[in-house]
Motif scaffolding. Structure first.
Motif: not given
Length: 249
Positions: A100-102, A107-110, A113-122, A124-129
């Motif tokens: 959860x911490x990761x 999610x904060x880093x994404x 970031x440009x496009x608000x994605x991290x390694x192709x993951x939006x 919002x999905x990271x915060x959902x996970x």
């Protein structure tokens, strides 16, 4: 040599993923607690463990650990409690909080970031996970404090964790068009068609959660022992008889 190892691991990963998706669909479709469900579910668990481990070896450590976590905790939910159950729940709680911490940090880093994605993951999905992992951690905390739930809550815990592990496997495949295009014809590579299996998966999960939580007991999964007496455990922990009535594998 490294390239050869990578190719072998990738082949095992793809085979395990395909097997897991097919068997997961079978386990969700057939009568719960029946022979087909138990056998397909057991092979599904093995395939998911292989899938998670190989995913971590290929670089998707977060997805691999999440898959192993959800499958592992879903499996222990319907296994008889033993001296190592509490230790495994403590370890699961630590893993869930760490993941959860990761996810939150990612999610904060994404988001920044440009496009608000991290390694192709939006983001919002990271915060959902992260939210799902925190909910799972809360369930692990309750299991540590009061023991595994019994009856319908026990089945619900098993069900949603297995389904979420399948969601991770299916999502990692269907979310990337290039991966789908290597296996399925062109009409199945569109965004709606790739989203359809995920929607069907969640639809099946919510349906069975409704069946489990509903007023009518599932004839195979939920049985009540009319002879249960004062030897029932007041702590909320399941007795051996309870487990034998609920065992799915």
């Amino acid at each position: 040599m490294v390239s050869l190892i990578h190719s072998v691991v990738l082949a095992i990963h793809v085979a395990a993923g395909g097997l897991a998706i097919v068997l997961g669909a079978v386990a969700l479709s057939v009568k719960k607690g029946g022979t087909i469900h138990r056998r397909s579910g057991l092979v599904f668990v093995c395939a998911m463990f292989v899938l998670g481990i190989t995913a971590a070896m290929l670089g998707n450590v977060l997805g691999g650990l999440m898959t192993v976590y959800f499958v592992g905790t879903a499996l222990t939910t319907v296994r008889p409690e033993s001296p190592w159950t509490r230790r495994s729940n403590v370890a699961a709680l630590i893993v869930a909080l760490g993941l959860a911490l990761v996810d939150i940090l990612g999610g904060v880093k994404a988001f920044n970031s440009p496009g608000r994605v991290l390694n192709g993951i939006p983001f919002a999905m990271l915060f959902f996970l992260a939210t799902i992992m925190l909910l799972a951690a809360a369930g692990d905390r309750r299991a540590i404090r009061s023991g595994m739930p019994i009856g319908r809550p026990r089945l619900a815990r098993h069900l949603w964790r297995m389904c979420f592990a399948l969601f991770i496997a299916a999502g990692s495949f269907f979310s990337i068009r290039a991966r789908v295009a290597k296996v399925l014809p062109e009409p199945f590579t569109t965004a709606p068609m790739r989203a359809l299996p995920i929607l069907l998966l969640f639809g099946a999960m919510f349906y069975w959660l409704w069946r489990v939580r509903g007023r009518r007991a599932l004839p195979v999964l939920v049985r009540h022992d009319p002879m249960r007496s004062s030897d029932a455990q007041p702590t909320g922990r399941a007795s051996d008889r309870d487990f034998k009535e609920l065992e799915m594998y």
